[in-house]
Write an enzyme that holds these catalytic residues in place. Structure first.
Site, PDB file in Angstrom:
ATOM      1  N   ASP A   1      80.201 -43.911 -18.580  1.00 45.41           N
ATOM      2  CA  ASP A   1      79.747 -42.587 -19.057  1.00 45.41           C
ATOM      3  C   ASP A   1      78.820 -41.971 -18.000  1.00 45.41           C
ATOM      4  OD1 ASP A   1      80.038 -42.376 -22.455  1.00 45.41           O
ATOM      5  OD2 ASP A   1      80.194 -44.362 -21.576  1.00 45.41           O
TER       6      ASP A   1
ATOM      7  N   THR B   1      83.737 -42.843 -26.566  1.00 46.46           N
ATOM      8  CA  THR B   1      83.245 -44.075 -25.919  1.00 46.46           C
ATOM      9  C   THR B   1      83.646 -45.311 -26.729  1.00 46.46           C
ATOM     10  OG1 THR B   1      81.412 -42.800 -25.036  1.00 46.46           O
ATOM     11  CG2 THR B   1      81.153 -45.183 -24.974  1.00 46.46           C
TER      12      THR B   1
END
Ligand code: AMP
Ligand code: MG
Length: 328
Positions: A48, A130
């Site tokens: 990320d 995610t």
């Protein structure tokens, strides 16, 4: 030169590099995905941070005065990542860009454009889904440019999305991208063959295909089941993480994406929808809230006064909205 040709080229390049970084992190299986927990108990990984820093390095260089709404924060990178995780982010970015990167550059890229005042704002989710990324399911890299709150450019990379809908076990990895008024295009991550995206013309609810979130904590599965039943939709939803759901509708792999936000007081974030919405609308589809109102991206980082989203091929939209009204 067509309108926004530079913006779409940068968004496309940035999402392509970010996708490569995410896949490189997944490929280092023995070192793990660098999973951490940030504020609000949400998961975050080194990918990320790497993806966001990489994307914002392009935006900072090409469009330095644009505002940015992006999911990850430099101060959190300092507090939740260990020294070795920060080092791994540097290594991945250096490898992809071919230049040596310092941790200090990563921090400043992560926060680039946050709080800037401009009518041009980028909404960026470096890894949307995610949880899907951690499970090695669907995830997306989402980049959209808003002008006065209106999405005009978007690139949505889905690194594990089947390139050919007719061959789901074949090659994976696509980017769908769109410019307002110019349609939506999809290309494979590994090659540059492109094709135009078009929603289906299916108007019969009983034959409609549906996508929804995997996470019942993100979208109320009971609500969608009731709406679909009320509307006469026969099939079961396919559960998929991330804005890959918007790509599925845009590419005629599904007709309906429905989302009823969960959690007291949760308001959807603009980077979870801006890119996907333009990809669907430019492919001929329709996206509104559950009352049929357009999504309002003009109020900062969150969609104000929103409790859910309906994206369809257009032909089924009103039938679904009617069913939602009857549920109230
Ligand atoms: P999805 O993969 O469709 O489940 O969407 C993933 C996104 O859901 C994440 O990027 C989060 O920002 C967002 N999310 C987190 N909590 C919630 C919630 N309570 N309701 C709706 N979305 C959420
Ligand atoms: Mg997200």
């Amino acid at each position: 030169m067509t309108l926004y040709s530079h913006e779409i080229e940068i968004a496309r390049q940035a999402s392509r590099q970010a996708a490569a970084l995410c896949l490189a992190v997944q490929a280092e299986a023995e070192q793990g995905l660098g999973g951490m927990e940030k504020a609000g108990r949400e998961p975050v990984t080194i990918a990320d941070y790497g993806s966001q820093a990489l994307i914002l390095s392009h935006i900072a260089r090409e469009f330095p005065s644009d505002a940015v709404f992006a999911e990850e924060r430099g101060d959190e990178f300092d507090t939740v990542a260990t020294d070795s995780q920060r080092e791994r982010v540097c290594q991945h970015i250096s490898q992809i860009t071919g230049t040596e990167i310092a941790t200090s550059s990563i921090k400043s890229w992560l926060d680039h454009g946050r709080g800037s005042a401009s009518n041009r704002a980028w909404a960026i989710d470096p890894i949307d889904g995610t949880k899907g990324f951690l499970r090695r399911d669907q995830f997306a890299i989402a980049i959209a440019l808003l002008i006065d709150g209106d999405p005009v450019v978007s690139a949505l990379a889905c690194p594990v999305f089947p390139v050919d809908p007719a061959n789901p076990s074949g090659a994976l990895g696509v980017i769908a991208y769109a410019v307002k008024g110019q349609g939506t295009v999809i290309e494979s991550l590994s090659e540059t063959n492109r094709r135009q995206l078009k929603v289906t013309t299916q108007a019969e609810p009983s034959a409609a295909r549906i996508v929804e979130s995997v996470e019942s904590g993100h979208s109320d599965h009971d609500f969608s089941a009731s709406v679909l039943k009320m509307a006469g939709v026969a099939g079961q939803p396919v559960r998929m993480d991330s804005q890959a759901k918007y790509a599925a509708v845009a590419d005629g792999r599904a007709e309906i994406y429905i989302r009823h936000s969960q959690g007291e007081g949760y308001t959807e974030k603009i980077w979870d929808h801006a890119a996907g919405v333009l990809v669907v609308t430019e492919a001929g589809g329709k996206v509104t809230d559950l009352n049929g109102k357009p999504l309002d991206f003009s109020k900062g980082g969150r969609l104000s006064d929103n409790h859910g989203i309906l994206a369809t091929n257009g032909y089924l939209h009103d039938k679904l909205l009617d069913a939602i009204q009857k549920m109230k």
